[in-house]
Design a protein around this motif. Structure first.
Motif, PDB file in Angstrom:
ATOM      1  N   ASN A 140      -0.404   8.972  22.610  1.00 13.23           N
ATOM      2  CA  ASN A 140       0.079  10.192  21.940  1.00 13.23           C
ATOM      3  C   ASN A 140       0.735   9.910  20.597  1.00 13.23           C
ATOM      4  OD1 ASN A 140       2.509   9.156  22.737  1.00 13.23           O
ATOM      5  ND2 ASN A 140       2.774  10.577  24.447  1.00 13.23           N
ATOM      6  N   GLU A 141       0.591   8.673  20.127  1.00 15.61           N
ATOM      7  CA  GLU A 141       1.089   8.325  18.795  1.00 15.61           C
ATOM      8  C   GLU A 141      -0.075   7.807  17.963  1.00 15.61           C
ATOM      9  OE1 GLU A 141       4.155   8.526  17.530  1.00 15.61           O
ATOM     10  OE2 GLU A 141       4.994   9.393  19.370  1.00 15.61           O
ATOM     11  N   PRO A 142      -0.067   8.061  16.655  1.00 19.31           N
ATOM     12  CA  PRO A 142      -1.163   7.550  15.814  1.00 19.31           C
ATOM     13  C   PRO A 142      -1.160   6.042  15.730  1.00 19.31           C
ATOM     14  CG  PRO A 142       0.583   8.512  14.458  1.00 19.31           C
ATOM     15  CD  PRO A 142       0.935   8.809  15.894  1.00 19.31           C
ATOM     16  N   LEU A 143      -2.296   5.497  15.309  1.00 19.60           N
ATOM     17  CA  LEU A 143      -2.398   4.046  15.135  1.00 19.60           C
ATOM     18  C   LEU A 143      -1.435   3.588  14.042  1.00 19.60           C
ATOM     19  CD1 LEU A 143      -6.295   3.638  15.278  1.00 19.60           C
ATOM     20  CD2 LEU A 143      -4.622   3.078  17.077  1.00 19.60           C
ATOM     21  N   PRO A 144      -0.902   2.371  14.190  1.00 19.47           N
ATOM     22  CA  PRO A 144       0.027   1.885  13.170  1.00 19.47           C
ATOM     23  C   PRO A 144      -0.683   1.633  11.837  1.00 19.47           C
ATOM     24  CG  PRO A 144      -0.383   0.197  14.831  1.00 19.47           C
ATOM     25  CD  PRO A 144      -1.069   1.430  15.304  1.00 19.47           C
ATOM     26  N   LEU A 145       0.107   1.663  10.779  1.00 19.84           N
ATOM     27  CA  LEU A 145      -0.421   1.457   9.433  1.00 19.84           C
ATOM     28  C   LEU A 145       0.078   0.148   8.838  1.00 19.84           C
ATOM     29  CD1 LEU A 145       0.089   4.977   7.784  1.00 19.84           C
ATOM     30  CD2 LEU A 145      -1.968   4.074   8.887  1.00 19.84           C
ATOM     31  N   ALA A 146      -0.704  -0.394   7.938  1.00 14.17           N
ATOM     32  CA  ALA A 146      -0.272  -1.484   7.060  1.00 14.17           C
ATOM     33  C   ALA A 146      -0.255  -0.918   5.641  1.00 14.17           C
ATOM     34  CB  ALA A 146      -1.237  -2.653   7.149  1.00 14.17           C
ATOM     35  N   THR A 147       0.498  -1.562   4.775  1.00 13.55           N
ATOM     36  CA  THR A 147       0.492  -1.175   3.368  1.00 13.55           C
ATOM     37  C   THR A 147      -0.625  -1.926   2.654  1.00 13.55           C
ATOM     38  OG1 THR A 147       2.863  -0.752   3.376  1.00 13.55           O
ATOM     39  CG2 THR A 147       1.852  -1.185   1.236  1.00 13.55           C
ATOM     40  N   VAL A 148      -1.360  -1.227   1.824  1.00 17.69           N
ATOM     41  CA  VAL A 148      -2.456  -1.833   1.060  1.00 17.69           C
ATOM     42  C   VAL A 148      -2.173  -1.627  -0.430  1.00 17.69           C
ATOM     43  CG1 VAL A 148      -4.939  -1.735   0.559  1.00 17.69           C
ATOM     44  CG2 VAL A 148      -4.122  -1.438   2.914  1.00 17.69           C
ATOM     45  N   VAL A 149      -2.243  -2.713  -1.186  1.00 18.82           N
ATOM     46  CA  VAL A 149      -1.979  -2.658  -2.627  1.00 18.82           C
ATOM     47  C   VAL A 149      -3.187  -3.228  -3.349  1.00 18.82           C
ATOM     48  CG1 VAL A 149      -0.443  -3.399  -4.486  1.00 18.82           C
ATOM     49  CG2 VAL A 149       0.486  -3.008  -2.189  1.00 18.82           C
ATOM     50  N   THR A 150      -3.698  -2.511  -4.337  1.00 22.55           N
ATOM     51  CA  THR A 150      -4.788  -3.061  -5.158  1.00 22.55           C
ATOM     52  C   THR A 150      -4.237  -3.377  -6.538  1.00 22.55           C
ATOM     53  OG1 THR A 150      -5.490  -0.823  -5.741  1.00 22.55           O
ATOM     54  CG2 THR A 150      -6.634  -1.874  -3.924  1.00 22.55           C
ATOM     55  N   ALA A 155      -7.401   3.537  -0.067  1.00 21.39           N
ATOM     56  CA  ALA A 155      -6.107   4.188   0.171  1.00 21.39           C
ATOM     57  C   ALA A 155      -4.987   3.150   0.165  1.00 21.39           C
ATOM     58  CB  ALA A 155      -6.133   4.921   1.512  1.00 21.39           C
ATOM     59  N   PRO A 156      -3.768   3.567  -0.155  1.00 24.58           N
ATOM     60  CA  PRO A 156      -2.637   2.622  -0.174  1.00 24.58           C
ATOM     61  C   PRO A 156      -2.099   2.302   1.217  1.00 24.58           C
ATOM     62  CG  PRO A 156      -1.921   4.785  -0.876  1.00 24.58           C
ATOM     63  CD  PRO A 156      -3.406   4.874  -0.689  1.00 24.58           C
ATOM     64  N   TYR A 157      -2.906   2.539   2.213  1.00 18.80           N
ATOM     65  CA  TYR A 157      -2.540   2.199   3.586  1.00 18.80           C
ATOM     66  C   TYR A 157      -3.824   1.859   4.334  1.00 18.80           C
ATOM     67  CZ  TYR A 157      -3.902   7.069   3.927  1.00 18.80           C
ATOM     68  OH  TYR A 157      -4.595   8.250   3.802  1.00 18.80           O
ATOM     69  N   GLY A 158      -3.671   1.022   5.344  1.00 20.15           N
ATOM     70  CA  GLY A 158      -4.807   0.659   6.178  1.00 20.15           C
ATOM     71  C   GLY A 158      -4.421   0.842   7.639  1.00 20.15           C
ATOM     72  N   ILE A 159      -5.423   0.782   8.506  1.00 22.43           N
ATOM     73  CA  ILE A 159      -5.207   1.015   9.933  1.00 22.43           C
ATOM     74  C   ILE A 159      -5.102  -0.319  10.659  1.00 22.43           C
ATOM     75  CG2 ILE A 159      -6.150   2.104  12.013  1.00 22.43           C
ATOM     76  CD1 ILE A 159      -5.521   4.113   9.808  1.00 22.43           C
ATOM     77  N   ARG A 160      -4.045  -0.500  11.433  1.00 21.44           N
ATOM     78  CA  ARG A 160      -3.964  -1.632  12.356  1.00 21.44           C
ATOM     79  C   ARG A 160      -4.526  -1.134  13.687  1.00 21.44           C
ATOM     80  NH1 ARG A 160      -1.185  -6.061  11.265  1.00 21.44           N
ATOM     81  NH2 ARG A 160      -3.171  -6.810  11.989  1.00 21.44           N
ATOM     82  N   PRO A 161      -5.583  -1.770  14.206  1.00 17.89           N
ATOM     83  CA  PRO A 161      -6.297  -1.196  15.355  1.00 17.89           C
ATOM     84  C   PRO A 161      -5.643  -1.513  16.702  1.00 17.89           C
ATOM     85  CG  PRO A 161      -7.392  -3.172  14.610  1.00 17.89           C
ATOM     86  CD  PRO A 161      -6.230  -2.970  13.675  1.00 17.89           C
ATOM     87  N   ILE A 162      -4.378  -1.208  16.808  1.00 16.06           N
ATOM     88  CA  ILE A 162      -3.613  -1.515  18.018  1.00 16.06           C
ATOM     89  C   ILE A 162      -3.281  -0.199  18.718  1.00 16.06           C
ATOM     90  CG2 ILE A 162      -1.529  -2.601  18.907  1.00 16.06           C
ATOM     91  CD1 ILE A 162      -1.451  -4.113  16.107  1.00 16.06           C
ATOM     92  N   CYS A 163      -3.872  -0.013  19.883  1.00 12.95           N
ATOM     93  CA  CYS A 163      -3.697   1.256  20.588  1.00 12.95           C
ATOM     94  C   CYS A 163      -2.222   1.479  20.922  1.00 12.95           C
ATOM     95  CB  CYS A 163      -4.519   1.264  21.873  1.00 12.95           C
ATOM     96  SG  CYS A 163      -4.437   2.836  22.758  1.00 12.95           S
ATOM     97  N   ARG A 219       3.391  -3.941   7.096  1.00 14.25           N
ATOM     98  CA  ARG A 219       4.543  -3.042   7.162  1.00 14.25           C
ATOM     99  C   ARG A 219       4.026  -1.653   6.806  1.00 14.25           C
ATOM    100  NH1 ARG A 219       7.761  -4.882   2.916  1.00 14.25           N
ATOM    101  NH2 ARG A 219       8.865  -6.332   4.251  1.00 14.25           N
ATOM    102  N   ALA A 220       4.457  -0.651   7.535  1.00 12.31           N
ATOM    103  CA  ALA A 220       3.997   0.707   7.230  1.00 12.31           C
ATOM    104  C   ALA A 220       4.446   1.102   5.837  1.00 12.31           C
ATOM    105  CB  ALA A 220       4.564   1.683   8.257  1.00 12.31           C
ATOM    106  N   PRO A 221       3.653   1.900   5.128  1.00 14.60           N
ATOM    107  CA  PRO A 221       4.084   2.356   3.817  1.00 14.60           C
ATOM    108  C   PRO A 221       5.367   3.192   3.922  1.00 14.60           C
ATOM    109  CG  PRO A 221       2.104   3.502   4.528  1.00 14.60           C
ATOM    110  CD  PRO A 221       2.368   2.457   5.534  1.00 14.60           C
ATOM    111  N   SER A 222       6.061   3.325   2.801  1.00 15.06           N
ATOM    112  CA  SER A 222       7.355   4.025   2.829  1.00 15.06           C
ATOM    113  C   SER A 222       7.195   5.481   3.265  1.00 15.06           C
ATOM    114  CB  SER A 222       8.043   3.920   1.470  1.00 15.06           C
ATOM    115  OG  SER A 222       7.164   4.285   0.446  1.00 15.06           O
ATOM    116  N   VAL A 223       6.025   6.052   3.043  1.00 13.33           N
ATOM    117  CA  VAL A 223       5.755   7.415   3.517  1.00 13.33           C
ATOM    118  C   VAL A 223       4.452   7.388   4.302  1.00 13.33           C
ATOM    119  CG1 VAL A 223       5.210   9.781   2.842  1.00 13.33           C
ATOM    120  CG2 VAL A 223       6.919   8.486   1.559  1.00 13.33           C
TER     121      VAL A 223
END
Ligand code: FES
Length: 189
Positions: free
Chosen positions: A162-172, A117-125, A182-186
């Motif tokens: 009560n908020e989702p885990l933060p995202l990183a942008t992933v590019v292949t 996926a073009p996004y990944g999970i940062r495991p920070i509660c 950085r979170a993806p633009s969407v």
């Protein structure tokens, strides 16, 4: 405490996805135009411009050969090749990788295909900042501090967060994986 696990891969309504796609594409084009106007291209300015442009709008045509961010590495510190990784993955099972400067794990999200996926999970509660663990047997991230739970894409299954885990942008690109803190633009969730 009992929970009613939510579906792990809740589908976004098509119309909403289409609106996101249009905004995404429009944003990429406008971002490229704006960068071109603000920074007439010189050898010195090209690299920082591309880093920003290609992390925010990786599908932009200027980014075809450019991998933004830090390259994803395995537990031995070796760069990960997409064609070596994908056959070992299971859609829905996040894959931990390193590479970002803070040395914290990023979880690649594996979609059907399999595909990265073009996004990944940062495991920070998002409750108080503890590091959450992926529990494959429970199919969810679990926070060791106060028990918050998140699905494989970081959506909240159980509080107190009560908020989702933060995202990183992933590019292949060209068999490599770039991570951008950085979170993806969407946000796809
Ligand atoms: S820090 Fe994760 S539940 Fe409190």
């Amino acid at each position: 405490m009992t929970h009613s696990p939510t579906p792990r891969f809740k589908t976004t309504p098509f119309s909403r996805r289409r609106r996101h796609l249009i905004r995404y594409l429009a944003g990429g084009g406008l971002g490229a135009i704006a960068l071109g106007l603000v920074h007439p291209e010189t050898a010195a300015s090209r690299e920082p411009d591309l880093e920003y442009l290609c992390s925010m709008f990786p599908q932009n045509s200027r980014c075809a050969d450019y991998l933004p961010g830090a390259q994803a590495v395995d537990e031995t510190g070796q760069p990960i090749a997409v064609d070596a990784l994908l056959p070992t993955t299971i859609p829905g099972q996040p894959v931990p990788v390193g590479g970002l400067p803070d040395d914290q794990t990023t979880y690649l999200v594996i979609q059907s295909g399999p595909a990265i996926a073009p996004y990944g999970i940062r495991p920070i509660c998002t409750h108080m900042g503890c590091t959450v663990d992926w529990r494959a047997e429970q199919n969810r991230f679990v926070c060791p501090c106060h028990g918050s739970q998140f699905d494989g894409e970081g959506r909240v299954l159980a509080g107190p967060a009560n908020e989702p885990l933060p995202l990183a942008t992933v590019v292949t690109r060209q068999n490599r994986i770039g991570l951008v803190d950085r979170a993806p633009s969407v946000d796809p969730r």
